[in-house]
Design a protein around this motif. Structure first.
Motif, PDB file in Angstrom:
ATOM      1  N   LEU A 244       0.747  -0.610   0.205  1.00 35.06           N
ATOM      2  CA  LEU A 244      -0.090  -0.198  -0.129  1.00 35.06           C
ATOM      3  C   LEU A 244       1.177   0.694  -0.200  1.00 35.06           C
ATOM      4  CD1 LEU A 244      -3.172  -1.223   2.858  1.00 35.06           C
ATOM      5  CD2 LEU A 244      -3.107  -1.387   0.586  1.00 35.06           C
ATOM      6  N   LEU A 245       0.436   2.470  -0.880  1.00 33.06           N
ATOM      7  CA  LEU A 245       1.234   3.777  -0.606  1.00 33.06           C
ATOM      8  C   LEU A 245       0.405   4.654   0.080  1.00 33.06           C
ATOM      9  CD1 LEU A 245       3.484   5.369  -1.530  1.00 33.06           C
ATOM     10  CD2 LEU A 245       2.246   5.262  -3.862  1.00 33.06           C
ATOM     11  N   ALA A 246       0.611   5.419   0.965  1.00 28.74           N
ATOM     12  CA  ALA A 246      -0.540   6.379   1.029  1.00 28.74           C
ATOM     13  C   ALA A 246       0.309   7.530   1.026  1.00 28.74           C
ATOM     14  CB  ALA A 246      -0.272   6.653   2.507  1.00 28.74           C
TER      15      ALA A 246
ATOM     16  N   ASP B 237      -1.900  -2.874   9.173  1.00 23.73           N
ATOM     17  CA  ASP B 237      -1.347  -2.261  10.479  1.00 23.73           C
ATOM     18  C   ASP B 237       0.397  -0.894  10.205  1.00 23.73           C
ATOM     19  OD1 ASP B 237      -2.958  -4.076  11.410  1.00 23.73           O
ATOM     20  OD2 ASP B 237      -1.521  -5.850  11.220  1.00 23.73           O
ATOM     21  N   ALA B 238       0.827  -1.725   9.169  1.00 24.22           N
ATOM     22  CA  ALA B 238       1.914  -0.455   8.964  1.00 24.22           C
ATOM     23  C   ALA B 238       1.454   0.696   9.428  1.00 24.22           C
ATOM     24  CB  ALA B 238       2.374  -0.862   8.439  1.00 24.22           C
ATOM     25  N   LEU B 239       0.297   0.952   7.915  1.00 25.88           N
ATOM     26  CA  LEU B 239      -0.534   1.979   7.982  1.00 25.88           C
ATOM     27  C   LEU B 239      -0.949   2.901   8.776  1.00 25.88           C
ATOM     28  CD1 LEU B 239      -1.359   2.249   4.479  1.00 25.88           C
ATOM     29  CD2 LEU B 239       0.474   3.721   5.083  1.00 25.88           C
ATOM     30  N   ARG B 240      -2.025   2.320   9.793  1.00 27.05           N
ATOM     31  CA  ARG B 240      -2.503   2.589  10.998  1.00 27.05           C
ATOM     32  C   ARG B 240      -1.445   3.075  12.549  1.00 27.05           C
ATOM     33  NH1 ARG B 240      -5.457  -0.936  10.558  1.00 27.05           N
ATOM     34  NH2 ARG B 240      -4.791  -2.940  11.543  1.00 27.05           N
ATOM     35  N   ALA B 241       0.150   2.683  11.823  1.00 24.45           N
ATOM     36  CA  ALA B 241       1.053   2.546  13.222  1.00 24.45           C
ATOM     37  C   ALA B 241       1.577   4.771  12.847  1.00 24.45           C
ATOM     38  CB  ALA B 241       1.661   1.737  13.503  1.00 24.45           C
TER      39      ALA B 241
END
Length: 228
Positions: free
Chosen positions: A40-42, A66-70
């Motif tokens: 995923l890319l934000a 999970d990584a993006l939520r962090a």
């Protein structure tokens, strides 16, 4: 990427001088990397001027979400893009038995990002097993990533050394999963003994990555390295 290159832990992709793909829109985009590969890319709002990229790796049993939520919201507030892959197995290949598929997927994801985004600098980061993986790939790819942000790592096992990245390592004194003495403190000392610049951040707490820790790490990476 060839199998042998992936096994060496080397990332071939580099930021492009000229965009070869349409820029992704603000928000979260799922990259098309083929069957069985997820990343995923934000992208934060704003113009397409060169911006920093943080590659953030989840802990064991986690996911790109999970990584993006962090780190996603805090990174976006600073104009930082976040690339978050998901490991092919329950954890990253280096921890699971040897470098290979996860390196190849990450390299393909980076190439897709660089094709559509102007990037000013790159950092690798992660939590727990993801932090160990980021440290190991960071030492092996310091000619790509200028910094590694490691939250509660267990070890560093770099397959090679390229460049001289900077390291920020945070670890909780009450970590019962990866105890600080045999993990974070040992890793920081090992890197310092090897001549790397290491910022050590010890905090009261357990095996966690919190907004305060992410803020401290991002501000150190993007700002004055003498603080934090």
């Amino acid at each position: 990427m060839s199998t042998s290159r992936a096994a060496d832990g080397r990332l071939d992709s580099r930021p492009h001088d000229v965009r070869t793909a349409a820029p992704p829109p603000p928000g979260v985009t799922r990259l098309d990397l083929g069957p069985g590969a997820e990343a995923l890319l934000a992208v934060p709002p704003g113009d397409a001027a060169p911006r920093p990229l943080l590659v953030f790796l989840h802990g064991a049993g986690g996911s790109a979400e999970d990584a993006l939520r962090a780190v996603g919201d805090l990174a976006a507030a600073r104009g930082v893009l976040v690339l978050a892959p998901t490991s092919a197995a329950a954890t990253w290949d280096l921890v699971h038995g040897g470098l290979g598929r996860d390196v190849a997927v990450l390299d393909a994801a980076l190439d897709a990002v660089f094709a559509g985004c102007a990037i000013s600098r790159v950092a690798l980061g992660g939590f727990s097993d993801g932090a160990s993986y980021a440290l190991s790939l960071g030492v092996a790819n310091g000619d790509l990533a200028d910094t590694v942000l490691a939250f509660s790592p267990g070890f560093v096992a770099a397959p090679g050394r390229f460049g001289r990245p900077h390291f920020w390592i945070g670890h909780g004194t009450d970590d019962r999963v990866l105890p600080i003495d045999r993990c974070g403190r040992r890793v920081a000392a090992q890197l310092r003994d090897d001549g790397y610049d290491v910022r050590w951040h010890e905090f009261d707490g357990g095996h966690v990555v919190t907004p305060d820790l992410v803020t401290t790490a991002l501000d150190w990476w993007l700002g004055d390295r003498t603080e934090g």
